[in-house]
Design a protein around this motif. Structure first.
Motif, PDB file in Angstrom:
ATOM      1  N   LYS A 214       1.785   9.522  -5.856  1.00  0.00           N
ATOM      2  CA  LYS A 214       2.289  10.844  -5.520  1.00  0.00           C
ATOM      3  C   LYS A 214       3.453  11.279  -6.404  1.00  0.00           C
ATOM      4  O   LYS A 214       3.952  12.379  -6.242  1.00  0.00           O
ATOM      5  CB  LYS A 214       2.778  10.896  -4.058  1.00  0.00           C
TER       6      LYS A 214
ATOM      7  N   ARG B  80       1.231  10.444 -11.333  1.00  0.00           N
ATOM      8  CA  ARG B  80       0.442  10.533 -10.099  1.00  0.00           C
ATOM      9  C   ARG B  80      -0.755   9.592 -10.145  1.00  0.00           C
ATOM     10  O   ARG B  80      -0.640   8.497 -10.652  1.00  0.00           O
ATOM     11  CB  ARG B  80       0.052  11.980  -9.851  1.00  0.00           C
ATOM     12  N   GLU B  81      -1.909  10.047  -9.580  1.00  0.00           N
ATOM     13  CA  GLU B  81      -3.047   9.128  -9.473  1.00  0.00           C
ATOM     14  C   GLU B  81      -3.694   8.840 -10.823  1.00  0.00           C
ATOM     15  O   GLU B  81      -4.531   7.968 -10.941  1.00  0.00           O
ATOM     16  CB  GLU B  81      -4.090   9.722  -8.517  1.00  0.00           C
ATOM     17  N   ASP B  82      -3.345   9.611 -11.820  1.00  0.00           N
ATOM     18  CA  ASP B  82      -3.968   9.422 -13.128  1.00  0.00           C
ATOM     19  C   ASP B  82      -3.241   8.404 -13.987  1.00  0.00           C
ATOM     20  O   ASP B  82      -3.761   7.960 -14.998  1.00  0.00           O
ATOM     21  CB  ASP B  82      -4.048  10.755 -13.858  1.00  0.00           C
TER      22      ASP B  82
ATOM     23  N   THR C  48       0.693   4.134  -2.704  1.00  0.00           N
ATOM     24  CA  THR C  48       0.531   5.556  -2.382  1.00  0.00           C
ATOM     25  C   THR C  48       1.658   6.375  -3.001  1.00  0.00           C
ATOM     26  O   THR C  48       1.431   7.460  -3.535  1.00  0.00           O
ATOM     27  CB  THR C  48       0.513   5.749  -0.857  1.00  0.00           C
TER      28      THR C  48
ATOM     29  N   THR D  37      -2.657   2.664 -14.369  1.00  0.00           N
ATOM     30  CA  THR D  37      -2.986   3.555 -13.266  1.00  0.00           C
ATOM     31  C   THR D  37      -2.535   2.890 -11.966  1.00  0.00           C
ATOM     32  O   THR D  37      -2.287   1.685 -11.950  1.00  0.00           O
ATOM     33  CB  THR D  37      -4.505   3.810 -13.186  1.00  0.00           C
TER      34      THR D  37
ATOM     35  N   TYR E   3      -5.808  -5.481  -5.928  1.00  0.00           N
ATOM     36  CA  TYR E   3      -5.156  -6.196  -7.032  1.00  0.00           C
ATOM     37  C   TYR E   3      -4.258  -7.299  -6.479  1.00  0.00           C
ATOM     38  O   TYR E   3      -4.077  -8.334  -7.120  1.00  0.00           O
ATOM     39  CB  TYR E   3      -4.347  -5.210  -7.888  1.00  0.00           C
TER      40      TYR E   3
ATOM     41  N   ARG F  58      -6.588  17.284 -20.765  1.00  0.00           N
ATOM     42  CA  ARG F  58      -5.661  16.590 -21.661  1.00  0.00           C
ATOM     43  C   ARG F  58      -6.361  16.026 -22.890  1.00  0.00           C
ATOM     44  O   ARG F  58      -5.779  15.893 -23.955  1.00  0.00           O
ATOM     45  CB  ARG F  58      -4.972  15.453 -20.903  1.00  0.00           C
TER      46      ARG F  58
ATOM     47  N   ARG G  60      -6.235  19.214  -9.447  1.00  0.00           N
ATOM     48  CA  ARG G  60      -5.250  20.247  -9.773  1.00  0.00           C
ATOM     49  C   ARG G  60      -5.706  21.120 -10.942  1.00  0.00           C
ATOM     50  O   ARG G  60      -5.504  22.328 -10.940  1.00  0.00           O
ATOM     51  CB  ARG G  60      -3.897  19.603 -10.067  1.00  0.00           C
TER      52      ARG G  60
ATOM     53  N   ILE H 273      -0.421   7.403 -19.610  1.00  0.00           N
ATOM     54  CA  ILE H 273      -1.423   7.270 -20.664  1.00  0.00           C
ATOM     55  C   ILE H 273      -0.734   7.223 -22.020  1.00  0.00           C
ATOM     56  O   ILE H 273       0.331   7.802 -22.199  1.00  0.00           O
ATOM     57  CB  ILE H 273      -2.389   8.465 -20.606  1.00  0.00           C
TER      58      ILE H 273
ATOM     59  N   ASP I 171      -6.277  15.145  -4.459  1.00  0.00           N
ATOM     60  CA  ASP I 171      -4.898  15.121  -4.930  1.00  0.00           C
ATOM     61  C   ASP I 171      -4.764  14.289  -6.206  1.00  0.00           C
ATOM     62  O   ASP I 171      -4.111  13.266  -6.225  1.00  0.00           O
ATOM     63  CB  ASP I 171      -4.001  14.553  -3.823  1.00  0.00           C
ATOM     64  N   HIS I 172      -5.469  14.673  -7.262  1.00  0.00           N
ATOM     65  CA  HIS I 172      -5.155  14.106  -8.574  1.00  0.00           C
ATOM     66  C   HIS I 172      -5.459  15.109  -9.668  1.00  0.00           C
ATOM     67  O   HIS I 172      -5.766  16.256  -9.371  1.00  0.00           O
ATOM     68  CB  HIS I 172      -5.812  12.743  -8.818  1.00  0.00           C
TER      69      HIS I 172
ATOM     70  N   TRP J 140      -4.210  -2.819  -3.001  1.00  0.00           N
ATOM     71  CA  TRP J 140      -4.317  -4.107  -2.303  1.00  0.00           C
ATOM     72  C   TRP J 140      -5.349  -5.016  -2.933  1.00  0.00           C
ATOM     73  O   TRP J 140      -5.199  -6.244  -2.910  1.00  0.00           O
ATOM     74  CB  TRP J 140      -4.624  -3.914  -0.812  1.00  0.00           C
TER      75      TRP J 140
ATOM     76  N   GLN K 167       0.827  -1.207   0.000  1.00  0.00           N
ATOM     77  CA  GLN K 167       0.000   0.000   0.000  1.00  0.00           C
ATOM     78  C   GLN K 167       0.863   1.260   0.000  1.00  0.00           C
ATOM     79  O   GLN K 167       0.522   2.271  -0.590  1.00  0.00           O
ATOM     80  CB  GLN K 167      -0.924   0.025   1.220  1.00  0.00           C
ATOM     81  N   LEU K 168       2.030   1.139   0.669  1.00  0.00           N
ATOM     82  CA  LEU K 168       2.958   2.265   0.682  1.00  0.00           C
ATOM     83  C   LEU K 168       3.435   2.549  -0.736  1.00  0.00           C
ATOM     84  O   LEU K 168       3.473   3.704  -1.183  1.00  0.00           O
ATOM     85  CB  LEU K 168       4.137   1.932   1.594  1.00  0.00           C
TER      86      LEU K 168
ATOM     87  N   TRP L   1       0.014  -3.375 -23.736  1.00  0.00           N
ATOM     88  CA  TRP L   1      -1.237  -4.035 -24.142  1.00  0.00           C
ATOM     89  C   TRP L   1      -2.432  -3.165 -23.769  1.00  0.00           C
ATOM     90  O   TRP L   1      -3.273  -2.875 -24.601  1.00  0.00           O
ATOM     91  CB  TRP L   1      -1.324  -5.414 -23.494  1.00  0.00           C
ATOM     92  N   SER L   2      -2.489  -2.722 -22.495  1.00  0.00           N
ATOM     93  CA  SER L   2      -3.640  -1.908 -22.091  1.00  0.00           C
ATOM     94  C   SER L   2      -3.435  -0.451 -22.489  1.00  0.00           C
ATOM     95  O   SER L   2      -4.376   0.321 -22.524  1.00  0.00           O
ATOM     96  CB  SER L   2      -3.873  -2.014 -20.587  1.00  0.00           C
ATOM     97  N   GLN L   3      -2.181  -0.069 -22.768  1.00  0.00           N
ATOM     98  CA  GLN L   3      -1.817   1.282 -23.222  1.00  0.00           C
ATOM     99  C   GLN L   3      -2.090   2.375 -22.195  1.00  0.00           C
ATOM    100  O   GLN L   3      -1.912   3.545 -22.467  1.00  0.00           O
ATOM    101  CB  GLN L   3      -2.479   1.613 -24.559  1.00  0.00           C
ATOM    102  N   ILE L   4      -2.599   1.976 -21.024  1.00  0.00           N
ATOM    103  CA  ILE L   4      -2.723   2.936 -19.926  1.00  0.00           C
ATOM    104  C   ILE L   4      -2.491   2.146 -18.652  1.00  0.00           C
ATOM    105  O   ILE L   4      -2.953   1.012 -18.536  1.00  0.00           O
ATOM    106  CB  ILE L   4      -4.114   3.600 -19.899  1.00  0.00           C
TER     107      ILE L   4
ATOM    108  N   PHE M  94       0.378   4.723   6.222  1.00  0.00           N
ATOM    109  CA  PHE M  94       1.052   3.516   5.740  1.00  0.00           C
ATOM    110  C   PHE M  94       2.531   3.494   6.113  1.00  0.00           C
ATOM    111  O   PHE M  94       3.076   2.443   6.440  1.00  0.00           O
ATOM    112  CB  PHE M  94       0.874   3.366   4.227  1.00  0.00           C
TER     113      PHE M  94
END
Lengths: 334, 416, 293
Positions: free
Chosen positions: A138, A144-146, A134, A245, A253, B137, B186, A149, B181-182, A251, A130-131, A240-243, C274
């Motif tokens: 960040k 980051r979270e996106d 996270t 995240t 997963y 984007r 932003r 792509i 925070d994503h 967890w 999980q660390l 394959w998935s081309q993206i 965490f």
């Protein structure tokens, strides 16, 4: 090992099933529509993910709840390298993904195997996983979270000729060949010295220790092999998935390979593969029952656990044994 | 009651579609196979509450068009798939729909799913029109010809919100923000800050003081630490782009600190009526961004029809804007198909570029350069109240999107 | 400055007690049965939704006493569900490998999410704090929501009751002996099956209670179960799995670390929990306190 010849027909069944599966995956692009081809590609990588996870789980009994961290490490490392240095040969970016996974598993393996066992090992790997999840979310370099792509599918340059994997189903076959290769290696590890030693340790830890075997060293070997192969599977997934995240490091997963192993039967090499295929089938066939998916998947899982301890393969083996001769001992592993 | 309104709806439906000039009997005999459209959106998982109304709108548009004889005499078939708001599930769903012959895709709640599908459109020769998915984007860095957005984007929405604040509250010159925070968090903040820096000097004659935004974790149960940070912040006005359950938890936990008295005005990016419906009387007073508010478009036939139908079928008297946006995606395709009866991907793209079509918020135009729709931004002021709904709409503003839209720079980042 | 400091510390405590309410039942069930119950968060969620429904039978907001009664009703109802699940599922998990209990309870978590969605729908819901707890307590510059103080009080109360039960009463001591050595306990004539059932029902009742008490704490959605469960896992593992006192201490420690980290290092929201869990387990893999206490 001492199975008599009368069971020949039964012994051949697994081989036939294996051949059928192989043929099915080999021909998916010819008979299935695009969504299913894509799913089959992901499924093959999930099978490798689960089989490599089972090196730890099935052979040592340790539940690593952070396996997705290696998968994500491989995927992110190779995707990052290929966008950073697009001219690098694909094999190198793939190897880089595997390398990062290997390093991470050495690190986590050393720490976790040294410090913890049993349920503590599970939660420690969960916390470390999980660390990493996270931290990926960040870091700007990793989107980051996106996520990352628009990962491109590579060109394979063999000097004399090139294969452009972005076209048609070419990349599917790359996954197919690579997965087959990794599965053969895992089979070899499982049935080789390392696998045999580990299962001996699992059954008789004290006696093996007495013989002067460094138990932790062997577990570390298995952990690193497992992490590396998982990372390679992740590295293959990215184009394959081309993206990708951070979800692939989450967890939930990490829970997937555990689910696959238990569903299929963790004491058998092919168990996790069977679990992955059955689970994918279950999810895919319930995908349009909006709002019902949780109830159906949850109900089916509960049924398998309650009605078939030992997983699907374990139950089949038990039934087979009953039919053959009730007096005979444990059936051998496939 | 119900009887009357249903008859009225049917009447309006007939009238509406007949006048929208979608039916071109010329082609009726040429081809009769239905046009296939693929709806992909979150129908389970955390964004289900947004994907469902979107599907309602899209389905209603399809039903209306078919009831009026289809387009070019051909009916529309809507195939529906769940993305669970996950990029890989969304990609599988999109590929599957394309495999079923749906080269016209629509829907999408989350940007990550839209970006994932966006990546395969070219090689699979399909188009996607999204009804939400606000990531800039999609029409900038990751632009490709196969993608269109019928709704507003953070640049338009947040700058319109900032403009309104500069008009109404020229004295509130210090602003802070609470954002997830994503990327969505932003980019909404960047646009809002840009808007404050543009419109406060212009309209209020002062340069605003803007604090660093407070980043929050997605999917948490406890926001008190972020609230504490916000209370320590000297800013008076506050902007928030948390959404759904996270926003409700934040509002709920912030209220007893007197947060909404200390930090006012409070501007919410895009929660429509979602937080209001959940919190009812407990809803603090705030400005909220929306895609569509039925009360602002009375007299618009599509808007009235959507509202009546939605109310009748769900009992919900405050439909969210996702209903109108789902409807608009189908209307955009319908408009394009009227011009490109073959329905091939290449033709549909050409027809969509620069297309003007009718929606619940009036006519919208899809900008030819970057495929971004020009549409009005709706902002209303809500607070909890002792009525049946539990809240009231105190006032609303409709701001022309053309006033706050960015320059079209497809392939390039936003030109701030 | 002092008010700031106090506010952050108190916020950390609210989080700590909210998570402890969830974690207490989880750690109790693990201590006795060695089942890591993934579905625990799902039943906290069901408790919260039940509280929502009971409140909406009336006019909405209720008084503090009625609210406590309502939370107890949630505890009883979810405890009864626990009894059924013990009979149907947990009883059968005893002869199989430990890890199978993971997949079984994960399946129950999925079922509980599906059930909540079917009964209450996918939309977000919100529950009012009880009358009299909607406001805040002022102490100079320092402000604390009354409901937040109530959560802290509820957490401490649950801890004291559980601790008293396990340490001071005969039945609690029997529970502990079964946890230590079920075989020996059965030799001594203790009906260990009854004890197992009691532990499961108590664990689920605690989940229901947590759900009822925490219903006004955050928005309700079918995803709520998953939100709490990972944090509760962290708390029980740091505390020493199966150990109620440890979970209480761990919740407070992690809550304070997370609160101060979040406020003073604002660029990294959500990381501190965490990091703290990983670091603590590295140095004390068995947790702060070990064994059943």
């Amino acid at each position: 090992m001492d199975n008599n010849t009368t069971s020949f027909g039964f012994k051949a069944t697994p081989l036939i099933a294996l051949a059928l599966c192989f043929a099915a995956f080999a021909t998916v692009p010819f008979w299935a529509e695009k969504g299913l081809v894509f799913l089959a590609g992901i499924l093959m990588l999930q099978i490798v993910f689960a089989l490599s996870f089972n090196l730890i789980f099935g052979l040592t009994g340790l539940v690593s709840f952070g396996q997705a961290a290696f998968f994500a490490a491989g995927a992110y490392a190779s995707a990052w390298l290929s966008s950073y240095a697009p001219d690098l040969p694909f094999v190198l970016t793939l190897a880089f993904g595997g390398l990062v996974g290997a390093l991470l598993s050495v690190l986590i393996g050393m720490v976790a195997l040294h410090r913890a066992s049993g349920i503590y090992f599970a939660i420690l790997t969960l916390a470390l996983g999980q660390l990493i999840y996270t931290l990926i979310g960040k870091s700007t370099a990793l989107g980051r979270e996106d996520g990352l792509i628009g990962i491109t599918r590579p060109n394979l340059n063999f000097g004399l000729f090139e294969i452009d994997l972005s076209r048609g189903d070419d990349y599917y076959y790359l996954i197919f060949v690579a997965s087959a290769g990794m599965i053969v290696s895992l089979w070899w590890v499982w049935h080789g010295t390392l696998g045999r030693t580990l299962s001996a340790i699992r059954q008789e830890p004290e006696r093996i220790r007495f013989l002067g075997v460094n138990v932790r060293r062997y577990r570390e070997y298995a952990f690193v092999i497992s992490g590396t192969v998982t990372a390679l599977a992740g590295a293959l997934l990215a184009p394959w998935s081309q993206i990708i995240t951070p979800m692939i490091a989450h967890w939930s997963y990490s829970a997937l390979p555990i689910l696959f192993c238990l569903l299929g039967g963790s004491t058998r090499f092919w168990g996790p593969a069977v679990g992955a295929i059955v689970f994918a089938g279950l999810e895919h066939s319930t995908r349009n029952m909006f709002g019902m998916a949780e109830l159906i998947v949850g109900g089916a899982l509960l049924f398998v656990v309650l009605a078939m301890p030992g997983g699907i393969l374990g139950t089949i083996a038990l039934l087979r044994q009953k039919i053959l001769s009730p007096a005979e001992g444990r059936p051998s592993d496939e | 009651m119900v009887q009357i309104s249903r008859r009225k709806v049917l009447h309006l439906m007939g009238a509406g579609v007949a006048t929208s000039a979608l039916s071109a009997p010329m082609y009726a005999r040429a081809q009769s196979a239905p046009y296939k459209m693929g709806f992909v959106s979150a129908l389970s998982g955390p964004a289900e509450a947004l994907g469902r109304p979107m599907l309602f709108g899209a389905q209603l548009a399809v039903d209306e068009i078919n009831a009026a004889g289809g387009i070019n005499g051909r009916s529309i078939e809507l195939h529906v798939r769940d993305t669970k708001a996950k990029p890989d599930t969304g990609t599988v769903a999109a590929r599957e729909l394309i495999g079923e012959g749906c080269n016209m895709l629509l829907g999408c709640v989350s940007s990550s799913v839209a970006l994932a599908i966006n990546g395969i459109l070219k090689q699979e020769n399909a188009t996607l029109i999204t009804a939400a998915a606000h990531s800039l984007r999609l029409t900038h860095e990751d632009f490709n010809r196969h993608y269109f957005r019928v709704t507003d984007n953070p640049y338009m929405r947040q700058r319109a919100q900032a403009k309104l604040m500069a008009e109404l509250y020229p004295d509130v010159t210090s602003w802070g923000g609470l954002i997830p925070d994503h990327e969505y968090g932003r980019s909404t903040w960047e646009a809002y800050r840009h808007g404050l820096n543009t419109f406060y000097p212009e309209l209020a004659g002062v340069q605003p003081t803007i604090s660093d935004p407070i980043l929050t974790q997605y999917g948490g149960s406890d926001y008190r630490n972020y609230i504490a940070s916000a209370l320590r912040d000297p800013a008076v006005g506050f902007f928030s782009s948390l959404y759904g359950g996270d926003a409700i938890s934040l509002f709920q936990q912030a209220k007893p600190y007197g947060f909404f008295q200390k930090k006012a005005p409070f501007m919410d990016s895009a929660n429509e009526f979602i937080a209001a419906r959940a919190m009812k009387q407990e809803l603090p007073e705030m400005w909220v961004g929306s895609h569509w508010y039925f009360g602002a478009f009375k007299g618009n036939e599509i808007s009235d029809r959507l509202y009546n139908k939605y109310q009748e079928e769900t009992g919900n008297k405050h439909p969210d804007g996702f209903v109108s946006e789902g409807h608009a995606t189908v209307m955009a395709y319908a408009g394009a198909l009227a011009k490109a009866p073959e329905g091939s991907t290449e033709e549909v793209i050409s027809a969509l570029e620069g297309l003007t079509f009718e929606t619940a918020t009036g006519s919208r135009t899809l900008r030819a350069e970057d495929h971004q729709a020009i549409k009005p931004v709706i902002i209303y002021r809500l607070r909890g109240a002792d009525n049946d709904a539990g809240f009231e709409i105190m006032e609303y503003r409709v701001i022309d999107g053309a006033e706050t839209i960015e320059d079209a720079t497809p392939g390039q980042p936003v030109n701030w | 400055m002092l008010a700031d400091f106090l506010l952050i510390a108190m916020n950390g405590l609210v989080w700590a007690m909210a998570i402890f309410l969830v974690a207490s039942g989880l750690t109790l069930v693990f201590g006795i049965l060695h089942i890591l119950n993934f579905s625990h968060g799902g039943f906290v969620m069901i408790g919260a939704y039940l509280a929502y429904s009971i409140m909406n039978l009336g006019s909405g907001a209720v008084g503090i006493v009625a609210f406590l009664g309502l939370a107890l009703a949630c505890a009883v109802t979810v405890g009864a569900m626990g009894f059924v699940i013990d009979r149907v599922v947990f009883k059968r998990l005893k002869d199989v490998d430990d890890s199978y209990s993971l997949i079984a309870t994960y399946a129950i978590l999925l079922l509980s999410e599906g059930a909540v969605k079917t009964i209450w729908g996918p939309n977000f819901l919100s529950v009012y704090p009880p009358k009299g707890l909607g406001g805040a307590v002022f102490l100079g510059d320092f402000i604390m929501p009354a409901y937040a103080l109530f959560v802290i009080g509820a957490g401490i109360a649950v801890f004291l009751v559980l601790d008293f039960w396990l340490q001071r009463t005969a039945s609690g001591k029997i529970m502990k002996s079964v946890a230590l050595d079920p075989w020996m306990a059965s030799l001594l004539g203790i009906n260990i099956n009854l004890i197992f059932t009691v532990a499961v029902v108590a664990g689920f009742a605690l989940a229901g209670l947590a759900g009822g008490v925490l219903a006004p704490n955050q928005s309700l959605s079918p995803m709520m179960g998953g939100t709490y469960i990972i944090q509760a896992f962290g708390v029980i593992i740091v505390g020493g799995i199966g150990n109620v006192r440890g979970a209480f201490l761990a919740a407070i420690l992690l809550g304070l670390i997370d609160a101060f980290g979040t406020v003073y290092v604002p660029s990294l929201p959500g990381v501190f929990f965490f990091v703290a869990v990983a670091v603590i387990i590295l140095f004390r893999p068995q947790g702060l306190l070990s064994g059943v206490r």
